[in-house]
Motif scaffolding. Structure first.
Motif, PDB file in Angstrom:
ATOM      1  N   VAL A   2      44.575  54.236  53.357  1.00 28.25           N
ATOM      2  CA  VAL A   2      43.471  53.671  54.138  1.00 28.25           C
ATOM      3  C   VAL A   2      43.078  52.331  53.552  1.00 28.25           C
ATOM      4  N   PHE A   3      42.868  52.285  52.216  1.00 32.16           N
ATOM      5  CA  PHE A   3      42.368  51.049  51.633  1.00 32.16           C
ATOM      6  C   PHE A   3      43.431  49.968  51.574  1.00 32.16           C
ATOM      7  N   SER A   4      44.700  50.341  51.496  1.00 30.01           N
ATOM      8  CA  SER A   4      45.741  49.309  51.589  1.00 30.01           C
ATOM      9  C   SER A   4      45.701  48.684  52.958  1.00 30.01           C
ATOM     10  N   SER A   5      45.496  49.507  53.973  1.00 28.80           N
ATOM     11  CA  SER A   5      45.537  48.954  55.316  1.00 28.80           C
ATOM     12  C   SER A   5      44.267  48.184  55.670  1.00 28.80           C
ATOM     13  N   VAL A   6      43.144  48.495  55.014  1.00 32.15           N
ATOM     14  CA  VAL A   6      41.923  47.747  55.344  1.00 32.15           C
ATOM     15  C   VAL A   6      41.671  46.565  54.405  1.00 32.15           C
ATOM     16  N   ALA A   7      42.436  46.469  53.303  1.00 33.62           N
ATOM     17  CA  ALA A   7      42.114  45.482  52.247  1.00 33.62           C
ATOM     18  C   ALA A   7      41.874  44.070  52.776  1.00 33.62           C
ATOM     19  N   SER A   8      42.764  43.577  53.619  1.00 35.90           N
ATOM     20  CA  SER A   8      42.651  42.169  54.026  1.00 35.90           C
ATOM     21  C   SER A   8      41.498  41.942  55.001  1.00 35.90           C
ATOM     22  N   ASN A   9      41.086  42.989  55.716  1.00 31.62           N
ATOM     23  CA  ASN A   9      39.971  42.846  56.669  1.00 31.62           C
ATOM     24  C   ASN A   9      38.659  43.403  56.129  1.00 31.62           C
ATOM     25  N   TYR A  10      38.712  43.868  54.881  1.00 30.27           N
ATOM     26  CA  TYR A  10      37.609  44.667  54.364  1.00 30.27           C
ATOM     27  C   TYR A  10      36.254  43.958  54.456  1.00 30.27           C
ATOM     28  N   ASP A  11      36.208  42.703  54.000  1.00 34.15           N
ATOM     29  CA  ASP A  11      34.916  42.008  53.949  1.00 34.15           C
ATOM     30  C   ASP A  11      34.358  41.733  55.348  1.00 34.15           C
ATOM     31  N   VAL A  12      35.229  41.338  56.260  1.00 33.51           N
ATOM     32  CA  VAL A  12      34.812  41.075  57.640  1.00 33.51           C
ATOM     33  C   VAL A  12      34.288  42.351  58.291  1.00 33.51           C
ATOM     34  N   MET A  13      35.018  43.457  58.068  1.00 29.28           N
ATOM     35  CA  MET A  13      34.613  44.733  58.671  1.00 29.28           C
ATOM     36  C   MET A  13      33.262  45.203  58.141  1.00 29.28           C
ATOM     37  N   ASN A  20      43.211  51.302  44.121  1.00 33.63           N
ATOM     38  CA  ASN A  20      44.102  50.648  45.067  1.00 33.63           C
ATOM     39  C   ASN A  20      44.432  49.204  44.666  1.00 33.63           C
ATOM     40  N   PRO A  21      45.699  48.949  44.317  1.00 33.74           N
ATOM     41  CA  PRO A  21      46.075  47.613  43.854  1.00 33.74           C
ATOM     42  C   PRO A  21      45.821  46.526  44.892  1.00 33.74           C
ATOM     43  N   ASP A  22      45.925  46.847  46.161  1.00 29.80           N
ATOM     44  CA  ASP A  22      45.695  45.826  47.197  1.00 29.80           C
ATOM     45  C   ASP A  22      44.234  45.401  47.241  1.00 29.80           C
ATOM     46  N   MET A  23      43.336  46.375  47.144  1.00 27.02           N
ATOM     47  CA  MET A  23      41.899  46.052  47.116  1.00 27.02           C
ATOM     48  C   MET A  23      41.584  45.246  45.854  1.00 27.02           C
ATOM     49  N   LEU A  24      42.121  45.684  44.719  1.00 32.06           N
ATOM     50  CA  LEU A  24      41.825  45.015  43.454  1.00 32.06           C
ATOM     51  C   LEU A  24      42.356  43.582  43.465  1.00 32.06           C
ATOM     52  N   ARG A  25      43.512  43.399  44.101  1.00 33.19           N
ATOM     53  CA  ARG A  25      44.090  42.050  44.195  1.00 33.19           C
ATOM     54  C   ARG A  25      43.179  41.123  44.997  1.00 33.19           C
ATOM     55  N   GLU A  26      42.585  41.657  46.070  1.00 35.23           N
ATOM     56  CA  GLU A  26      41.621  40.849  46.836  1.00 35.23           C
ATOM     57  C   GLU A  26      40.448  40.464  45.927  1.00 35.23           C
ATOM     58  N   GLY A  27      40.032  41.411  45.095  1.00 37.84           N
ATOM     59  CA  GLY A  27      38.957  41.138  44.139  1.00 37.84           C
ATOM     60  C   GLY A  27      39.365  40.048  43.156  1.00 37.84           C
ATOM     61  N   GLU A  28      40.543  40.177  42.594  1.00 37.63           N
ATOM     62  CA  GLU A  28      41.022  39.185  41.620  1.00 37.63           C
ATOM     63  C   GLU A  28      41.097  37.795  42.232  1.00 37.63           C
ATOM     64  N   ARG A  29      41.529  37.756  43.495  1.00 38.60           N
ATOM     65  CA  ARG A  29      41.637  36.473  44.181  1.00 38.60           C
ATOM     66  C   ARG A  29      40.294  35.760  44.251  1.00 38.60           C
ATOM     67  N   ARG A  30      39.245  36.559  44.496  1.00 39.80           N
ATOM     68  CA  ARG A  30      37.914  35.969  44.613  1.00 39.80           C
ATOM     69  C   ARG A  30      37.406  35.392  43.296  1.00 39.80           C
ATOM     70  N   PHE A  31      37.932  35.903  42.164  1.00 39.97           N
ATOM     71  CA  PHE A  31      37.484  35.395  40.866  1.00 39.97           C
ATOM     72  C   PHE A  31      38.428  34.342  40.303  1.00 39.97           C
ATOM     73  N   ALA A  32      39.566  34.144  40.960  1.00 45.05           N
ATOM     74  CA  ALA A  32      40.641  33.328  40.386  1.00 45.05           C
ATOM     75  C   ALA A  32      40.172  31.961  39.907  1.00 45.05           C
ATOM     76  N   ASP A  33      39.350  31.285  40.714  1.00 43.37           N
ATOM     77  CA  ASP A  33      38.924  29.931  40.335  1.00 43.37           C
ATOM     78  C   ASP A  33      37.531  29.902  39.731  1.00 43.37           C
ATOM     79  N   SER A  34      37.005  31.043  39.369  1.00 41.29           N
ATOM     80  CA  SER A  34      35.612  31.081  38.896  1.00 41.29           C
ATOM     81  C   SER A  34      35.530  30.757  37.413  1.00 41.29           C
TER      82      SER A  34
END
Ligand code: SAM
Length: 253
Positions: free
Chosen positions: A20-31, A94-108
């Protein structure tokens, strides 16, 4: 039932949740914004004000997903406490969710300062975390997806330092019957429809609704927290938006 996932045996729940979370990861914040009309942001803000972390605090944010709680924690430390020594460790199964998280901190700057960490792991077995090592533990909209919430809370107790605080933000029960009826309508019609329209994934969002229904009500969950060893203040929880969600907390003394 009229749900997509129906009742599944315990051993398959974990892999189901992963999918479930792999499939929602990319749309998670919008949803999240669409389903709650943006209100989840206010709930999370209030959650952080309730936590009121002290300067230098080490937070373990479990089921951290795309990092909403971690972000608020570090913002709070910077802006309210003027502190740049505190840190947050995010864990998610879920690595996909965590990766979205990491992306958000990448330039911080937080990333540069070494104040954020990420580990893929299960809330029920935090073997990679030492006993008595964190000042605060948070789990937001994550525990209802876990197979054994009681094990999650016991692990939280183990990893917190004496004096540390467990905090959980989760969907809960609306008690007013009229509001409950409106909420049901939202859950059974609006959310699956939005899942279909925005994420093209009706099933995952039907699962999410079902998982909310199955999670223990406020007082029962507070009891689970006390049974794990935590001390609660008063009832141990605060309802937000008529009990749509609740903040549970407990101290390890
Ligand atoms: N805390 C974030 C927030 O508030 O926006 C994310 C919440 S999201 C609804 C739930 C998260 O729980 C997902 O990222 C999922 O991968 C994670 N999760 C589900 N079961 C888990 C488990 N057993 N251990 C750790 N994380 C889990």
């Amino acid at each position: 039932t009229h749900f997509g996932f129906k009742t599944v045996p315990e051993e398959v729940k974990e892999s189901l949740v992963r999918n479930v979370f792999s499939s929602v990861a990319s749309n998670y914040d919008v949803m999240n914004d669409a389903m709650s009309l943006g209100i989840h942001r206010l709930w999370k803000d209030h959650f952080m004000r309730t936590m009121a972390p002290t300067p230098g605090a080490k937070l373990l944010d479990v089921a951290g997903g795309t990092g909403d709680i971690a972000h608020r924690f570090l913002n709070y430390q910077d802006n309210i406490n003027h502190d740049s020594t505190s840190s947050v460790h995010m864990v998610d199964i879920n690595p996909d969710m965590l990766r979205e998280g990491e992306r958000r901190f990448a330039d911080s700057k937080w990333k540069q300062e070494g104040r954020v960490d990420f580990t893929v792991g299960n809330a029920e077995h935090l073997d990679f975390i030492e006993d008595n090592s964190f000042d605060a533990y948070s789990i937001a909209f994550g525990i209802r997806n876990c197979t054994h919430p009681d094990r999650v809370v016991r692990e939280a107790f183990r990893v917190l330092k004496p004096g540390g605080r467990f905090m959980c933000l989760e969907f809960s029960r609306v008690s007013n019957p009229l509001l409950a009826a409106a909420y049901d309508l939202h859950s059974f019609y609006v959310i699956p429809k939005l899942g279909e329209l925005i994420a093209n994934d009706r099933n995952s969002y039907e699962y999410l609704v079902e998982s909310i229904r199955k999670f223990p009500a406020q007082d029962d969950f507070a009891q689970i927290i006390r049974e794990a060893g935590f001390t609660t203040i008063g009832s141990g929880y605060e309802n937000l938006t008529f009990g749509t969600v609740a903040i549970h907390s407990g101290f390890k003394f």
